[in-house]
Write a protein that holds these residues in place. Structure first.
Motif, PDB file in Angstrom:
ATOM      1  N   GLN A  30       0.813  -1.203   0.000  1.00  0.00           N
ATOM      2  CA  GLN A  30       0.000   0.000   0.000  1.00  0.00           C
ATOM      3  C   GLN A  30       0.857   1.266   0.000  1.00  0.00           C
ATOM      4  O   GLN A  30       0.494   2.260  -0.620  1.00  0.00           O
ATOM      5  CB  GLN A  30      -0.944   0.002   1.200  1.00  0.00           C
ATOM      6  CG  GLN A  30      -1.965   1.103   1.155  1.00  0.00           C
ATOM      7  CD  GLN A  30      -3.004   0.966   2.249  1.00  0.00           C
ATOM      8  OE1 GLN A  30      -2.981   0.042   3.049  1.00  0.00           O
ATOM      9  NE2 GLN A  30      -3.927   1.891   2.285  1.00  0.00           N
ATOM     10  N   TRP A  61      -0.089  -6.645  -7.579  1.00  0.00           N
ATOM     11  CA  TRP A  61      -0.758  -7.449  -6.563  1.00  0.00           C
ATOM     12  C   TRP A  61      -0.061  -8.793  -6.518  1.00  0.00           C
ATOM     13  O   TRP A  61       0.322  -9.334  -7.561  1.00  0.00           O
ATOM     14  CB  TRP A  61      -2.243  -7.624  -6.899  1.00  0.00           C
ATOM     15  CG  TRP A  61      -3.046  -6.424  -6.528  1.00  0.00           C
ATOM     16  CD1 TRP A  61      -3.235  -5.306  -7.277  1.00  0.00           C
ATOM     17  CD2 TRP A  61      -3.730  -6.213  -5.303  1.00  0.00           C
ATOM     18  NE1 TRP A  61      -4.009  -4.417  -6.592  1.00  0.00           N
ATOM     19  CE2 TRP A  61      -4.333  -4.937  -5.376  1.00  0.00           C
ATOM     20  CE3 TRP A  61      -3.905  -6.969  -4.146  1.00  0.00           C
ATOM     21  CZ2 TRP A  61      -5.099  -4.409  -4.334  1.00  0.00           C
ATOM     22  CZ3 TRP A  61      -4.666  -6.446  -3.118  1.00  0.00           C
ATOM     23  CH2 TRP A  61      -5.250  -5.179  -3.211  1.00  0.00           C
ATOM     24  N   TYR A  75      -1.627  -4.056   1.914  1.00  0.00           N
ATOM     25  CA  TYR A  75      -3.084  -4.048   1.951  1.00  0.00           C
ATOM     26  C   TYR A  75      -3.424  -5.464   1.536  1.00  0.00           C
ATOM     27  O   TYR A  75      -3.122  -5.877   0.416  1.00  0.00           O
ATOM     28  CB  TYR A  75      -3.671  -3.037   0.966  1.00  0.00           C
ATOM     29  CG  TYR A  75      -5.166  -2.960   1.087  1.00  0.00           C
ATOM     30  CD1 TYR A  75      -5.760  -2.084   1.980  1.00  0.00           C
ATOM     31  CD2 TYR A  75      -5.988  -3.788   0.330  1.00  0.00           C
ATOM     32  CE1 TYR A  75      -7.135  -2.026   2.121  1.00  0.00           C
ATOM     33  CE2 TYR A  75      -7.355  -3.745   0.462  1.00  0.00           C
ATOM     34  CZ  TYR A  75      -7.926  -2.853   1.362  1.00  0.00           C
ATOM     35  OH  TYR A  75      -9.306  -2.806   1.497  1.00  0.00           O
ATOM     36  N   TRP A  91     -14.631  -7.872  -3.525  1.00  0.00           N
ATOM     37  CA  TRP A  91     -13.315  -7.276  -3.308  1.00  0.00           C
ATOM     38  C   TRP A  91     -12.911  -6.363  -4.461  1.00  0.00           C
ATOM     39  O   TRP A  91     -12.244  -5.355  -4.256  1.00  0.00           O
ATOM     40  CB  TRP A  91     -12.265  -8.356  -3.050  1.00  0.00           C
ATOM     41  CG  TRP A  91     -12.373  -8.853  -1.641  1.00  0.00           C
ATOM     42  CD1 TRP A  91     -12.843 -10.075  -1.230  1.00  0.00           C
ATOM     43  CD2 TRP A  91     -12.044  -8.131  -0.457  1.00  0.00           C
ATOM     44  NE1 TRP A  91     -12.824 -10.133   0.134  1.00  0.00           N
ATOM     45  CE2 TRP A  91     -12.332  -8.957   0.641  1.00  0.00           C
ATOM     46  CE3 TRP A  91     -11.539  -6.859  -0.206  1.00  0.00           C
ATOM     47  CZ2 TRP A  91     -12.128  -8.556   1.958  1.00  0.00           C
ATOM     48  CZ3 TRP A  91     -11.337  -6.465   1.104  1.00  0.00           C
ATOM     49  CH2 TRP A  91     -11.623  -7.297   2.167  1.00  0.00           C
ATOM     50  N   SER A  92     -13.327  -6.697  -5.670  1.00  0.00           N
ATOM     51  CA  SER A  92     -13.030  -5.812  -6.804  1.00  0.00           C
ATOM     52  C   SER A  92     -13.700  -4.457  -6.611  1.00  0.00           C
ATOM     53  O   SER A  92     -13.076  -3.412  -6.826  1.00  0.00           O
ATOM     54  CB  SER A  92     -13.483  -6.438  -8.117  1.00  0.00           C
ATOM     55  OG  SER A  92     -12.655  -7.519  -8.443  1.00  0.00           O
ATOM     56  N   VAL A  95     -11.758  -2.734  -3.625  1.00  0.00           N
ATOM     57  CA  VAL A  95     -10.402  -2.284  -3.976  1.00  0.00           C
ATOM     58  C   VAL A  95     -10.447  -1.099  -4.919  1.00  0.00           C
ATOM     59  O   VAL A  95      -9.703  -0.133  -4.746  1.00  0.00           O
ATOM     60  CB  VAL A  95      -9.578  -3.454  -4.576  1.00  0.00           C
ATOM     61  CG1 VAL A  95      -8.337  -2.958  -5.287  1.00  0.00           C
ATOM     62  CG2 VAL A  95      -9.212  -4.456  -3.487  1.00  0.00           C
ATOM     63  N   LYS A  98     -10.561   2.470  -3.654  1.00  0.00           N
ATOM     64  CA  LYS A  98      -9.374   3.094  -3.054  1.00  0.00           C
ATOM     65  C   LYS A  98      -8.695   3.960  -4.112  1.00  0.00           C
ATOM     66  O   LYS A  98      -8.455   3.497  -5.224  1.00  0.00           O
ATOM     67  CB  LYS A  98      -8.387   2.033  -2.562  1.00  0.00           C
ATOM     68  CG  LYS A  98      -8.982   0.986  -1.632  1.00  0.00           C
ATOM     69  CD  LYS A  98      -9.284   1.582  -0.300  1.00  0.00           C
ATOM     70  CE  LYS A  98      -9.801   0.517   0.656  1.00  0.00           C
ATOM     71  NZ  LYS A  98     -10.306   1.115   1.878  1.00  0.00           N
ATOM     72  N   SER A 101      -5.685   2.502  -5.889  1.00  0.00           N
ATOM     73  CA  SER A 101      -5.823   1.257  -6.650  1.00  0.00           C
ATOM     74  C   SER A 101      -5.502   1.437  -8.130  1.00  0.00           C
ATOM     75  O   SER A 101      -5.063   0.490  -8.785  1.00  0.00           O
ATOM     76  CB  SER A 101      -7.213   0.646  -6.481  1.00  0.00           C
ATOM     77  OG  SER A 101      -8.185   1.405  -7.178  1.00  0.00           O
ATOM     78  N   TRP A 106      -4.499  -4.239 -10.413  1.00  0.00           N
ATOM     79  CA  TRP A 106      -5.696  -5.011 -10.041  1.00  0.00           C
ATOM     80  C   TRP A 106      -6.474  -5.464 -11.271  1.00  0.00           C
ATOM     81  O   TRP A 106      -6.954  -6.582 -11.338  1.00  0.00           O
ATOM     82  CB  TRP A 106      -6.603  -4.224  -9.100  1.00  0.00           C
ATOM     83  CG  TRP A 106      -7.801  -5.025  -8.687  1.00  0.00           C
ATOM     84  CD1 TRP A 106      -9.044  -4.946  -9.215  1.00  0.00           C
ATOM     85  CD2 TRP A 106      -7.840  -6.058  -7.694  1.00  0.00           C
ATOM     86  NE1 TRP A 106      -9.878  -5.864  -8.614  1.00  0.00           N
ATOM     87  CE2 TRP A 106      -9.161  -6.550  -7.670  1.00  0.00           C
ATOM     88  CE3 TRP A 106      -6.901  -6.597  -6.831  1.00  0.00           C
ATOM     89  CZ2 TRP A 106      -9.566  -7.563  -6.807  1.00  0.00           C
ATOM     90  CZ3 TRP A 106      -7.303  -7.612  -5.965  1.00  0.00           C
ATOM     91  CH2 TRP A 106      -8.613  -8.091  -5.963  1.00  0.00           C
TER      92      TRP A 106
END
Length: 139
Positions: A30, A61, A75, A91-92, A95, A98, A101, A106
């Motif tokens: 993060q 990631w 994170y 979660w997509s 995330v 943020k 992100s 991602w």
């Protein structure tokens, strides 16, 4: 997240072994993501991350066992919390909410999970292989 039977398995990026519940996470540094996002000067903007991921500061990631290494500022999403497609979708959405992100891969992590034939060995993978005849969105 759900009480459904697992649909996804996690494979460690380092040792290439399966990661059991309580043994590891999907994670990103993060601090590095924040640094990349906020490294805006006159020649770029945070929106530059939304294009192709050709920037050298895109933060990856990772999927690893806790014992196989993790940065000091991760994170993380414990693997037991992302074992179904429904969990992955949740979660997509989380995330991508943020700011930092967009400075991560991602989107590519998600595509590699959906289309494992495009990916390296590690990461999230379907437990039951999918047929290759399906057409991705936009085809």
């Amino acid at each position: 997240m759900t009480d459904q039977s697992p649909e996804l398995t996690a494979i460690c990026d380092v040792c290439l072994q399966a990661i059991g519940d309580g043994e590891g996470s999907v994670w990103v540094d993060q601090g590095d993501a924040n640094d990349a996002f906020y490294s805006v000067d006159d020649s770029n903007s945070p929106l530059d991350f939304l294009g192709e991921t050709t920037r050298s500061d895109i933060v990856a990631w990772r999927t690893t066992h806790a014992d196989c290494g993790m940065t000091d500022n991760p994170y993380k999403i414990e693997v037991e919390r992302i074992r179904t497609w429904q969990d992955f979708l949740y979660w997509s959405a989380h995330v991508t909410g943020k700011k930092w992100s967009v400075a991560t891969d991602w989107r590519l992590f998600t595509l590699r999970s959906l289309e494992p034939q495009r990916a390296a060995v590690g990461g999230l993978r379907p437990i039951r292989p999918q047929g290759l005849e399906w057409n991705p969105i936009g085809s």
